[in-house]
Design an enzyme around this catalytic site. Structure first.
Site, PDB file in Angstrom:
ATOM      1  N   CYS A 151      -8.339   2.492   1.707  1.00  0.00           N
ATOM      2  CA  CYS A 151      -7.718   3.310   0.834  1.00  0.00           C
ATOM      3  C   CYS A 151      -8.706   3.668  -0.527  1.00  0.00           C
ATOM      4  CB  CYS A 151      -6.251   2.701   0.346  1.00  0.00           C
ATOM      5  SG  CYS A 151      -5.243   3.641  -0.767  1.00  0.00           S
TER       6      CYS A 151
ATOM      7  N   GLU B 176      -3.816   4.268   9.975  1.00  0.00           N
ATOM      8  CA  GLU B 176      -3.095   3.275   9.495  1.00  0.00           C
ATOM      9  C   GLU B 176      -3.268   2.640   8.224  1.00  0.00           C
ATOM     10  OE1 GLU B 176      -2.711  -1.185   8.826  1.00  0.00           O
ATOM     11  OE2 GLU B 176      -4.320  -0.149   9.070  1.00  0.00           O
TER      12      GLU B 176
ATOM     13  N   ARG C 166       5.507  -7.813   7.159  1.00  0.00           N
ATOM     14  CA  ARG C 166       4.222  -6.892   7.024  1.00  0.00           C
ATOM     15  C   ARG C 166       4.583  -5.214   6.956  1.00  0.00           C
ATOM     16  NH1 ARG C 166      -0.936  -8.495   7.101  1.00  0.00           N
ATOM     17  NH2 ARG C 166      -2.567  -7.141   7.322  1.00  0.00           N
TER      18      ARG C 166
ATOM     19  N   ARG D 272       3.383  -1.493   6.655  1.00  0.00           N
ATOM     20  CA  ARG D 272       2.319  -0.642   6.763  1.00  0.00           C
ATOM     21  C   ARG D 272       2.659   0.732   7.003  1.00  0.00           C
ATOM     22  NH1 ARG D 272       0.564  -4.462   4.613  1.00  0.00           N
ATOM     23  NH2 ARG D 272      -1.361  -5.564   4.861  1.00  0.00           N
TER      24      ARG D 272
END
Length: 387
Positions: free
Chosen positions: A123, A170, A213, A215
Site C-alpha cells: 500500500c 490483496e 484477520r 483484509r
C-alpha cells in the site's frame, strides 16, 4: 546448511568475481543465486499447461500463500516475483522455483501469458502533483499518470499488456481509508480505465483459521472478454467446525519461546500504563477455545499480540510452525529461515484457505462464461428452480 566446494577455470572464476562486484553480492551468494536460477529454469521447462486447469502469475509473492490457494483451486503458476531474499529462500524451498526479483525492472512482455493475475501489492500513496497540473490544463490523466512510481503501477502495466481473464489483489483493510481515501479511489479508477469490472470486500480469516484477520480483496474480470454485465459475489464457504487456538498449538514447545521475566514484566507494566490512560493497547493472551488477534510482521519483536498462557510459567510466544498453522499453511510447508525471518514472513502472509475459497469462486465464474450459452442458461434456470 550444506557446503559444496567448486573447481573452475581461471577465466570463469574472474568472470564470476566481476559479476559478484557488479551485483554487490558475496561470491557465495552469487554462486547460490546462479544455481537456483539454473534449477528453476530446468523445472519450468518441464512444465506444460495441461498440469493445471488454468494458469496464473504470483506477484509480490512473499512466501507463496496466494500460490498455494490458487494451486489448490486447480491452477498452475507460470511466473512469480518477490524481491526479499529471505522470502525467496522460503519460496524456493517449497516450490523449487526462484521468484524474479524487482518487478519494476521486468518488462511486461517478458511475463508469460496467464489466465489470472494474483498480487498482494504494498500500500503506497500516489503522488497527485502531476495529475493536478494536467487537470488544471484540461488534459485527461490515465493510470500511467496517477500510479507512476508506485508498485501498483506495475500491476496495471502487466494487466494492460497481458490482459488476463481475471485478477485477485490483496491488501490491508485500511487500504480504503489510506491517504484519506485517495489511494483506493486511484486504484479503482485505474482498474476501470483498463476495462476490468471490479468487486471488492473486506473479509475476515477467522472463518478458516483461529485468527481475527481482516483484509480487503479486489477481484476483477475483463470486460472486453466478458462484457459489462458481469456479476460476482463473495459467497464463501466457511470451515466447520470453526477452528480454535488449541487446534494449532504444539504440546511440547522449546523453553526458548517462553517470555523472560524482564520482558513479561515490561509487557505487564506497559499494558497497565495504557489501561490507566484509557487506551486499549497491551499484550493479548489467546484463549485455547477462542481466536487470536491479528499476527503482524512485528511479531518477532516480543510476540505481545498473541501470547499463550502456561501453567506455573510466564506466557510464551507462538513457534514459527504454529504461526504457519495460524495462517492456514500445511504442516508440510518448509521453514528454512531463522525464527525472526519466519515470524516476519508469516506475519506478512495471507490466510491460505480464504484465498483458496475466493480462487474457487473466480474459477467457477470464468468457467460459466466459457460454457456454451445454452448450457449456461439451463444451469441458471435449474438453480433458480431449486434443483
Amino acid at each position: 546448511m550444506k557446503q559444496v566446494h567448486l573447481r573452475m577455470e581461471d577465466e570463469l572464476y574472474h568472470e564470476l568475481m566481476d559479476c559478484s562486484d557488479m551485483a554487490g553480492q558475496t561470491l557465495q551468494d552469487c554462486v547460490r543465486e546462479a544455481v537456483i536460477y539454473y534449477i528453476s529454469a530446468r523445472k519450468k521447462n518441464k512444465k506444460t499447461k495441461q498440469e493445471g486447469q488454468f494458469t496464473f502469475i504470483d506477484l509480490f509473492a512473499g512466501i507463496g500463500g496466494m500460490r498455494i490457494g490458487f494451486e489448490r483451486a486447480g491452477g498452475q503458476c507460470v511466473y512469480s516475483s518477490e524481491w526479499n531474499k529471505y522470502s525467496q529462500q522460503t519460496y524456493f524451498a517449497n516450490f523449487g522455483e526462484q521468484p524474479e526479483g524487482d518487478i519494476t525492472q521486468v518488462a511486461a512482455s517478458d511475463i508469460p501469458e496467464h489466465d489470472i493475475l494474483v498480487a498482494g501489492f504494498p500500500c503506497q500513496p500516489f503522488s497527485i502533483a502531476g495529475v493536478s497540473k494536467k487537470n488544471s490544463l484540461g488534459r485527461a490523466t490515465g493510470f500511467e499518470d496517477k500510479t507512476q512510481g508506485t508498485l501498483f503501477f506495475d500491476v496495471c502495466r502487466i494487466l494492460k499488456k497481458k490482459r488476463p481473464k481475471a485478477f485477485l489483489l490483496e491488501n490491508v483493510k485500511n487500504l480504503c481509508s489510506h491517504d484519506k481515501g485517495r489511494t483506493f479511489q486511484v486504484i479503482r479508477e485505474s482498474l476501470n480505465e483498463l476495462d476490468y469490472e471490479v468487486f471488492y470486500e473486506v473479509l475476515d480469516g477467522q472463518n478458516y483459521v483461529p485468527q481475527h484477520r481482516e483484509r480487503i480483496l479486489l477481484v476483477g474480470f475483463d470486460r472486453r472478454r466478458y462484457g459489462k454485465d458481469i456479476v460476482f459475489e463473495f459467497k464463501l464457504t466457511p470451515k466447520t467446525p470453526r477452528p480454535v487456538m488449541k487446534d494449532i498449538l504444539d504440546r511440547d514447545v522449546d523453553g526458548k519461546y517462553t517470555l523472560s521475566d524482564k520482558l513479561w514484566l515490561y509487557l505487564q507494566n506497559y499494558a497497565a500504563k495504557h489501561k490507566a490512560a484509557g487506551n486499549g493497547f497491551g499484550y493479548g493472551i489467546a484463549a485455547p477455545d477462542g481466536i487470536s488477534r491479528t499476527i503482524s510482521a512485528r511479531y518477532y519483536k516480543d510476540g505481545s499480540e498473541i501470547l499463550i498462557a502456561q501453567e506455573g510459567k510466564n506466557p510464551r510466544r507462538l513457534t514459527p510452525r504454529e504461526c504457519a498453522r495460524l495462517q492456514g499453511f500445511p504442516d508440510t510447508f518448509k521453514i528454512p529461515v531463522s525464527d525472526t525471518q519466519a515470524y516476519k514472513q508469516f506475519g506478512n502472509s495471507v490466510v491460505v484457505p480464504l484465498i483458496e475459497n475466493v480462487a474457487e469462486l473466480m474459477v467457477e465464474k470464468i468457467k460459466d462464461y466459457h460454457k456454451p450459452f445454452a448450457e449456461y442458461v439451463k444451469e441458471r434456470e435449474e438453480m433458480q428452480n431449486g434443483y
